[in-house]
Scaffold this motif. Structure first.
Motif, mmCIF file in Angstrom:
data_model
loop_
_atom_site.group_PDB
_atom_site.id
_atom_site.type_symbol
_atom_site.label_atom_id
_atom_site.label_comp_id
_atom_site.label_asym_id
_atom_site.label_seq_id
_atom_site.Cartn_x
_atom_site.Cartn_y
_atom_site.Cartn_z
ATOM 1 N N GLU A 255 76.273 113.056 31.056
ATOM 2 C CA GLU A 255 77.680 112.721 31.399
ATOM 3 C C GLU A 255 78.045 112.605 32.857
ATOM 4 O O GLU A 255 78.746 111.942 34.044
ATOM 5 N N LEU A 256 77.736 114.280 32.509
ATOM 6 C CA LEU A 256 77.676 114.426 34.147
ATOM 7 C C LEU A 256 76.808 113.463 35.702
ATOM 8 O O LEU A 256 77.197 112.693 36.714
ATOM 9 N N PHE A 257 75.450 113.192 34.994
ATOM 10 C CA PHE A 257 74.689 111.977 36.569
ATOM 11 C C PHE A 257 75.228 110.579 36.139
ATOM 12 O O PHE A 257 75.100 110.403 37.088
ATOM 13 N N THR A 258 75.917 110.445 34.829
ATOM 14 C CA THR A 258 76.284 109.434 35.604
ATOM 15 C C THR A 258 77.471 108.590 35.717
ATOM 16 O O THR A 258 77.236 107.956 36.692
ATOM 17 N N ARG A 259 78.702 110.205 35.549
ATOM 18 C CA ARG A 259 79.444 109.961 36.854
ATOM 19 C C ARG A 259 79.244 110.471 37.559
ATOM 20 O O ARG A 259 79.547 109.681 39.417
ATOM 21 N N ALA A 260 77.888 111.646 38.801
ATOM 22 C CA ALA A 260 77.198 111.168 39.821
ATOM 23 C C ALA A 260 76.444 110.439 40.468
ATOM 24 O O ALA A 260 76.514 110.480 41.436
ATOM 25 N N TYR A 261 75.741 110.205 39.923
ATOM 26 C CA TYR A 261 75.519 108.997 40.436
ATOM 27 C C TYR A 261 75.188 107.767 40.204
ATOM 28 O O TYR A 261 74.619 106.321 40.697
ATOM 29 N N GLY A 262 76.730 106.933 39.720
ATOM 30 C CA GLY A 262 76.710 105.675 39.490
ATOM 31 C C GLY A 262 76.063 104.888 38.540
ATOM 32 O O GLY A 262 75.809 104.304 38.908
ATOM 33 N N MET A 263 75.150 104.934 37.577
ATOM 34 C CA MET A 263 73.790 104.705 36.838
ATOM 35 C C MET A 263 74.960 104.092 35.415
ATOM 36 O O MET A 263 75.370 104.245 35.504
ATOM 37 N N ASP A 264 74.476 103.481 34.965
ATOM 38 C CA ASP A 264 73.947 103.186 34.107
ATOM 39 C C ASP A 264 73.804 103.904 32.344
ATOM 40 O O ASP A 264 73.478 104.932 32.737
ATOM 41 N N PRO A 265 75.612 104.450 31.377
ATOM 42 C CA PRO A 265 75.815 105.019 30.959
ATOM 43 C C PRO A 265 74.336 105.028 29.788
ATOM 44 O O PRO A 265 73.005 106.548 29.418
ATOM 45 N N VAL A 266 73.707 104.435 29.075
ATOM 46 C CA VAL A 266 73.086 103.528 28.586
ATOM 47 C C VAL A 266 71.269 104.472 29.028
ATOM 48 O O VAL A 266 70.455 105.191 28.774
ATOM 49 N N ALA A 267 71.192 103.997 30.574
ATOM 50 C CA ALA A 267 70.008 104.410 31.000
ATOM 51 C C ALA A 267 69.623 105.251 31.157
ATOM 52 O O ALA A 267 68.747 106.621 31.042
ATOM 53 N N VAL A 268 71.156 106.050 31.665
ATOM 54 C CA VAL A 268 70.715 107.639 32.487
ATOM 55 C C VAL A 268 70.276 109.083 30.760
ATOM 56 O O VAL A 268 69.626 109.626 30.876
ATOM 57 N N LYS A 269 71.340 108.438 30.030
ATOM 58 C CA LYS A 269 71.096 109.474 28.935
ATOM 59 C C LYS A 269 70.196 109.063 28.170
ATOM 60 O O LYS A 269 69.369 110.205 27.045
ATOM 61 N N SER A 270 68.949 107.965 28.464
ATOM 62 C CA SER A 270 68.446 108.293 27.165
ATOM 63 C C SER A 270 67.234 108.408 28.355
ATOM 64 O O SER A 270 66.560 109.114 27.607
ATOM 65 N N ALA A 271 67.109 108.038 29.752
ATOM 66 C CA ALA A 271 65.682 108.755 30.691
ATOM 67 C C ALA A 271 66.461 110.576 30.321
ATOM 68 O O ALA A 271 64.968 110.661 29.984
ATOM 69 N N PHE A 272 67.651 110.819 30.800
ATOM 70 C CA PHE A 272 67.914 112.587 30.552
ATOM 71 C C PHE A 272 67.055 113.188 28.563
ATOM 72 O O PHE A 272 66.673 113.635 28.439
ATOM 73 N N ALA A 273 67.295 112.261 27.869
ATOM 74 C CA ALA A 273 67.037 112.337 26.423
ATOM 75 C C ALA A 273 65.197 112.896 26.685
ATOM 76 O O ALA A 273 65.156 113.912 24.979
ATOM 77 N N MET A 274 64.787 111.448 27.165
ATOM 78 C CA MET A 274 63.878 111.406 26.881
ATOM 79 C C MET A 274 62.693 112.623 27.572
ATOM 80 O O MET A 274 62.037 113.251 27.009
ATOM 81 N N ASN A 275 63.450 112.922 29.039
ATOM 82 C CA ASN A 275 62.765 113.974 29.551
ATOM 83 C C ASN A 275 63.183 115.231 29.126
ATOM 84 O O ASN A 275 62.085 116.081 28.721
ATOM 85 N N PHE A 276 64.008 115.804 29.058
ATOM 86 C CA PHE A 276 64.462 117.082 28.400
ATOM 87 C C PHE A 276 64.351 117.217 26.754
ATOM 88 O O PHE A 276 63.731 118.337 26.383
ATOM 89 N N GLY A 277 63.963 116.199 26.033
ATOM 90 C CA GLY A 277 63.714 115.953 24.731
ATOM 91 C C GLY A 277 61.940 116.259 24.436
ATOM 92 O O GLY A 277 61.725 117.617 23.598
ATOM 93 N N LEU A 278 61.549 115.582 25.161
ATOM 94 C CA LEU A 278 59.775 115.544 25.131
ATOM 95 C C LEU A 278 59.362 116.764 25.806
ATOM 96 O O LEU A 278 58.592 117.393 24.765
ATOM 97 N N SER A 279 59.793 117.343 26.260
ATOM 98 C CA SER A 279 59.901 118.289 27.078
ATOM 99 C C SER A 279 59.915 119.608 26.037
ATOM 100 O O SER A 279 59.157 120.905 26.349
ATOM 101 N N GLY A 280 61.205 119.975 26.117
ATOM 102 C CA GLY A 280 61.443 120.914 24.840
ATOM 103 C C GLY A 280 61.091 120.588 23.401
ATOM 104 O O GLY A 280 60.525 122.077 22.811
ATOM 105 N N LEU A 281 60.682 119.429 22.782
ATOM 106 C CA LEU A 281 59.474 119.492 21.813
ATOM 107 C C LEU A 281 58.136 120.589 21.921
ATOM 108 O O LEU A 281 57.353 120.590 21.019
ATOM 109 N N VAL A 282 57.540 119.943 23.644
ATOM 110 C CA VAL A 282 55.722 120.997 23.740
ATOM 111 C C VAL A 282 56.403 122.154 23.935
ATOM 112 O O VAL A 282 55.574 123.514 23.462
ATOM 113 N N GLY A 283 57.602 123.097 24.366
ATOM 114 C CA GLY A 283 58.091 124.298 24.429
ATOM 115 C C GLY A 283 57.894 124.898 23.507
ATOM 116 O O GLY A 283 57.734 126.116 23.222
ATOM 117 N N MET A 284 58.542 124.617 22.319
ATOM 118 C CA MET A 284 59.225 124.553 21.169
ATOM 119 C C MET A 284 57.077 124.815 20.329
ATOM 120 O O MET A 284 57.398 126.046 20.357
#
Length: 450
Positions: A255-284
């Motif tokens: 939500e911070l990135f959506t507000r701060a960068y004025g981007m589409d919420p769906v695009a921001v949240k999907s991209a964030f979830a993929m970056n953070f989530g996939l790296s978290g999978l590997v880290g786990m």
């Protein structure tokens, strides 16, 4: 003792003298249920925009839905469910909880106003209270201590797969249909998995327990034993402050990135979830493998590894929160996921190693009650309340996160302190139960140490 030439099942299972399910089938089934568990939590974070618009609510109310509404009965009922699991079938407790929270997820999609939405989230918390402690206890009877790090890491993948499913899958479904369909879909999957657990998992005999029936230790007596264990307390608060820091960022970062960068919420949240989530999978997975390797030297190392990972991950998510562009934030999310992906594994593996089987599920539930209050109640709600108080915009939300995230550093310090007490406190807990429950917990180890 079996040799290294024994079968994989014999190496992984705590005992092979009774009919049980394949441990990897058990793990896969629990993983699928836990993914839905986390996806249900993260759905609401991925759909903040349409839900706020539908019901005309602000950040404070959204924070309440993410935190207090979900956590309240989750914490209150977690210990009774775990004590029930310590005495009866853990599989049945888990399956019933899964069916309950999945039905409540469907009810979330049927909400007609803020009150019904809140009640549905409360019901989700009731159902999910029946999963975590019984699941870890169950896996501890299917996997030996030196194999639990990997098993718990695989189970922990649910946090990241569930985050991706909730934050990316939810908005994707909403874009094609509406936000309500996302809750209907996830709830239906959970109902099927709840019934599947009854078919696929057999209840094993509890390790270290010679009795067919296990008598529960009175709650007050159990609490007195645990309060006298510094390692238990340090790990509990380390876990709680670590969850507080990470969940605040995980829930509010997109939500911070959506507000701060004025981007589409769906695009921001999907991209964030993929970056953070996939790296978290590997880290786990990497953390689980490394934790198991270090555990062969000493069980203090998984706990120390968690402390180191927490401190480094806290630095990474602070950097992501103050990134000058979304591209930079996405890059910072990669080390944040890699470093923070598995720290919970070390604490949970150490905790299960310390606890006697007789009190394992109930003690884990008490542990999770405190950590959930700190992480899932205080974290999301406090961040939303601070944001609304300071201006309700991107700058206010960034400042709110900057106040909450550094609790991860305190978590790292407490985790490191806990590691030095693991073996001593493990012996004390076992002695307290095997001699007389009312005996002073640390008296015998202290005398032996001289």
């Amino acid at each position: 003792m079996g040799s290294y030439g024994t079968s994989m099942a014999a190496r992984c299972c705590v005992t092979d003298t009774r009919p049980t399910s394949n441990p990897w089938v058990v793990l896969a089934t629990l993983l699928a249920i836990y993914i839905v568990n986390y996806a249900d939590r993260y759905l609401i974070t991925g759909l903040i925009g349409p839900i706020k618009a539908q019901f005309a609510i602000g950040d404070a109310m959204v924070g309440m839905l993410m935190g207090p509404a979900f956590v309240l009965l989750y914490v209150i009922l977690g210990v009774p469910f775990a004590r029930l699991a310590d005495r009866t079938s853990r599989v049945q407790v888990i399956a019933a909880g899964c069916v309950l929270w999945s039905g409540a997820t469907i009810a979330t999609g049927m909400a007609s106003g803020p009150i019904s939405l809140t009640l549905a989230r409360v019901a989700v918390g009731v159902g999910e209270a029946a999963f975590v402690a019984p699941a870890y206890s169950l896996l501890s009877d299917y996997f030996r201590p030196e194999r639990r790090g990997l098993a718990f890491a695989i189970l922990g993948l649910a946090a990241y797969v569930g985050q991706i499913a909730g934050q990316a899958g939810g908005p994707a479904i909403a874009a094609q249909h509406d936000w309500r369909m996302a809750f209907y879909s996830m709830g239906a999957i959970g109902l099927l998995l709840g019934f599947a657990a009854l078919l696929l998992i057999r209840e094993p005999r509890r390790s270290g327990s010679g009795e067919g029936t296990v008598e529960a230790l009175p709650l007050g007596q159990l609490a007195r034993c645990l309060v006298r264990s510094p390692a238990y307390l340090f790990m509990m608060f380390a876990f709680g402050f670590g969850v507080l820091s990470g969940v605040a960022f995980g829930y509010w970062g997109p939500e911070l990135f959506t507000r701060a960068y004025g981007m589409d919420p769906v695009a921001v949240k999907s991209a964030f979830a993929m970056n953070f989530g996939l790296s978290g999978l590997v880290g786990m997975l990497l953390f689980g493998a490394l934790s198991d390797r270090l555990a062969r030297r000493s069980m203090i190392w998984p706990c120390r590894l968690s402390a180191l990972a927490l401190g480094a991950a806290t630095c990474a998510i602070l950097m992501a929160s103050w990134a000058g562009s979304f591209g930079t934030a996405r890059l910072a999310a990669i080390p944040a996921g890699l470093l923070g992906g598995g720290w919970s594994v070390g604490f949970m593996a150490t905790l299960q190693y310390m606890l006697p089987p007789r009190i394992r599920a109930a003690s884990t539930a008490l542990f999770l009650a405190v950590t959930t209050l700190l992480g899932f109640f205080v974290g999301p709600w406090a961040t939303g309340a601070l944001s609304e108080m300071m201006g309700h915009d991107a700058a206010a939300l960034r400042l709110a996160l900057t106040l909450i995230i550094p609790f991860g550093f305190l978590s790292a310090l407490l985790g490191w302190a806990a590691a030095g007490r693991v073996e001593r406190d493990r012996a004390a807990l076992h002695d307290a139960l095997s001699i007389r429950p009312a005996a002073p917990l640390l008296a015998r180890p202290a005398a032996e140490k001289g």
